[in-house]
Design a protein around this motif. Structure first.
Motif, mmCIF file in Angstrom:
data_model
loop_
_atom_site.group_PDB
_atom_site.id
_atom_site.type_symbol
_atom_site.label_atom_id
_atom_site.label_comp_id
_atom_site.label_asym_id
_atom_site.label_seq_id
_atom_site.Cartn_x
_atom_site.Cartn_y
_atom_site.Cartn_z
ATOM 1 N N ARG A 1 -62.211 -2.183 5.492
ATOM 2 C CA ARG A 1 -61.007 -1.378 5.241
ATOM 3 C C ARG A 1 -61.221 0.102 5.529
ATOM 4 O O ARG A 1 -60.304 0.789 5.935
ATOM 5 N N VAL A 2 -62.410 0.596 5.318
ATOM 6 C CA VAL A 2 -62.661 2.028 5.455
ATOM 7 C C VAL A 2 -62.806 2.447 6.915
ATOM 8 O O VAL A 2 -62.205 3.434 7.335
ATOM 9 N N ILE A 3 -63.562 1.708 7.707
ATOM 10 C CA ILE A 3 -63.822 2.093 9.101
ATOM 11 C C ILE A 3 -62.534 2.202 9.916
ATOM 12 O O ILE A 3 -62.311 3.217 10.569
ATOM 13 N N PRO A 4 -61.624 1.210 9.914
ATOM 14 C CA PRO A 4 -60.375 1.376 10.679
ATOM 15 C C PRO A 4 -59.542 2.561 10.199
ATOM 16 O O PRO A 4 -58.905 3.237 10.999
ATOM 17 N N ALA A 5 -59.566 2.843 8.911
ATOM 18 C CA ALA A 5 -58.806 3.981 8.392
ATOM 19 C C ALA A 5 -59.378 5.292 8.905
ATOM 20 O O ALA A 5 -58.634 6.200 9.284
ATOM 21 N N VAL A 6 -60.689 5.402 8.959
ATOM 22 C CA VAL A 6 -61.329 6.616 9.470
ATOM 23 C C VAL A 6 -61.028 6.787 10.953
ATOM 24 O O VAL A 6 -60.703 7.877 11.417
ATOM 25 N N ILE A 7 -61.101 5.699 11.705
ATOM 26 C CA ILE A 7 -60.799 5.761 13.144
ATOM 27 C C ILE A 7 -59.341 6.173 13.354
ATOM 28 O O ILE A 7 -59.042 7.006 14.207
ATOM 29 N N ALA A 8 -58.438 5.621 12.573
ATOM 30 C CA ALA A 8 -57.013 5.973 12.698
ATOM 31 C C ALA A 8 -56.774 7.445 12.395
ATOM 32 O O ALA A 8 -55.929 8.084 13.015
ATOM 33 N N LEU A 9 -57.523 7.991 11.462
ATOM 34 C CA LEU A 9 -57.376 9.412 11.136
ATOM 35 C C LEU A 9 -57.938 10.311 12.231
ATOM 36 O O LEU A 9 -57.423 11.394 12.468
ATOM 37 N N LEU A 10 -58.975 9.864 12.917
ATOM 38 C CA LEU A 10 -59.618 10.677 13.940
ATOM 39 C C LEU A 10 -58.950 10.582 15.305
ATOM 40 O O LEU A 10 -59.099 11.478 16.124
ATOM 41 N N MET A 11 -58.197 9.527 15.590
ATOM 42 C CA MET A 11 -57.583 9.342 16.905
ATOM 43 C C MET A 11 -56.668 10.492 17.325
ATOM 44 O O MET A 11 -56.745 10.942 18.465
ATOM 45 N N PRO A 12 -55.800 11.007 16.454
ATOM 46 C CA PRO A 12 -54.974 12.132 16.889
ATOM 47 C C PRO A 12 -55.796 13.358 17.281
ATOM 48 O O PRO A 12 -55.417 14.101 18.167
ATOM 49 N N LEU A 13 -56.939 13.556 16.650
ATOM 50 C CA LEU A 13 -57.780 14.684 17.008
ATOM 51 C C LEU A 13 -58.342 14.521 18.403
ATOM 52 O O LEU A 13 -58.464 15.481 19.153
ATOM 53 N N CYS A 14 -58.680 13.301 18.777
ATOM 54 C CA CYS A 14 -59.216 13.042 20.113
ATOM 55 C C CYS A 14 -58.153 13.260 21.179
ATOM 56 O O CYS A 14 -58.433 13.790 22.243
ATOM 57 N N SER A 15 -56.933 12.834 20.935
ATOM 58 C CA SER A 15 -55.888 12.963 21.950
ATOM 59 C C SER A 15 -55.420 14.399 22.110
ATOM 60 O O SER A 15 -54.852 14.752 23.122
ATOM 61 N N GLN A 16 -55.668 15.249 21.120
ATOM 62 C CA GLN A 16 -55.255 16.641 21.207
ATOM 63 C C GLN A 16 -56.385 17.531 21.690
ATOM 64 O O GLN A 16 -56.245 18.741 21.728
ATOM 65 N N ALA A 17 -57.513 16.954 22.069
ATOM 66 C CA ALA A 17 -58.662 17.750 22.474
ATOM 67 C C ALA A 17 -58.356 18.576 23.719
ATOM 68 O O ALA A 17 -58.737 19.728 23.800
ATOM 69 N N ASN A 18 -57.692 18.015 24.702
ATOM 70 C CA ASN A 18 -57.346 18.717 25.931
ATOM 71 C C ASN A 18 -55.854 18.606 26.190
ATOM 72 O O ASN A 18 -55.420 17.776 26.976
ATOM 73 N N PRO A 19 -55.047 19.430 25.521
ATOM 74 C CA PRO A 19 -53.606 19.325 25.742
ATOM 75 C C PRO A 19 -53.236 19.742 27.162
ATOM 76 O O PRO A 19 -53.908 20.567 27.777
ATOM 77 N N ILE A 20 -52.202 19.125 27.672
ATOM 78 C CA ILE A 20 -51.716 19.427 29.016
ATOM 79 C C ILE A 20 -50.367 20.125 28.888
ATOM 80 O O ILE A 20 -49.480 19.659 28.172
ATOM 81 N N TYR A 21 -50.236 21.243 29.571
ATOM 82 C CA TYR A 21 -48.989 21.998 29.549
ATOM 83 C C TYR A 21 -48.433 22.097 30.965
ATOM 84 O O TYR A 21 -49.192 22.131 31.941
ATOM 85 N N ILE A 22 -47.126 22.162 31.073
ATOM 86 C CA ILE A 22 -46.467 22.263 32.373
ATOM 87 C C ILE A 22 -46.496 23.716 32.835
ATOM 88 O O ILE A 22 -46.074 24.615 32.110
ATOM 89 N N LYS A 23 -47.006 23.905 34.036
ATOM 90 C CA LYS A 23 -47.141 25.248 34.603
ATOM 91 C C LYS A 23 -45.964 25.600 35.502
ATOM 92 O O LYS A 23 -45.428 26.690 35.449
ATOM 93 N N ASP A 24 -45.565 24.643 36.350
ATOM 94 C CA ASP A 24 -44.562 24.932 37.370
ATOM 95 C C ASP A 24 -43.770 23.670 37.684
ATOM 96 O O ASP A 24 -44.309 22.567 37.640
ATOM 97 N N ILE A 25 -42.498 23.840 38.009
ATOM 98 C CA ILE A 25 -41.634 22.724 38.412
ATOM 99 C C ILE A 25 -41.004 23.099 39.747
ATOM 100 O O ILE A 25 -40.364 24.147 39.876
#
Length: 128
Positions: free
Chosen positions: A23-47
């Protein structure tokens, strides 16, 4: 209390088993996943709009690029606005760019929409 009873091998083993439970390991992974996906945010420069095609340039990229892209197109994706899906995608791109919000792009891995630029299939606008 005696110091040896608090840090005894049996007590440490029991604590580690409790932390590593199913029960603990999946909860810890679920809490850490958003941090991993926000490590390198992508922003739009030009259209850039060329006829019915939209070319989006970003400040960063997700993963590698397909071999069909040109060397200067490492941060560029393209899509066609002839379809309703393309028009909705264009609205999402404009919304993210004007609000300067980070995005996650779903890319096709090919250059079918515009030569030398990877096709953009979808866009997720991330919360800051």
């Amino acid at each position: 209390m005696n110091q040896t009873t608090l840090t005894s091998p049996a007590r440490l083993t029991a604590t580690l088993k409790a932390l590593c439970s199913a029960r603990v390991i999946p909860a810890v992974i679920a809490l850490l996943m958003p941090l991993c996906s926000q490590a390198n945010p992508i922003y739009i420069k030009d259209i850039e709009v060329i006829r019915s095609f939209v070319i989006v340039t970003t400040y960063g990229t997700q993963g590698g690029k397909p071999s069909c892209t040109s060397s200067d197109a490492s941060y560029k994706v393209a899509f066609n606005t002839h379809t309703l899906a393309g028009q909705n995608l264009y609205l999402n791109v404009l919304g993210a760019a004007t609000r300067k919000l980070p995005v996650e792009m779903k890319r096709s891995g090919d250059c079918r929409d515009y030569p030398g630029h990877e096709s953009l299939l979808g866009l997720t606008i991330k919360r800051p």
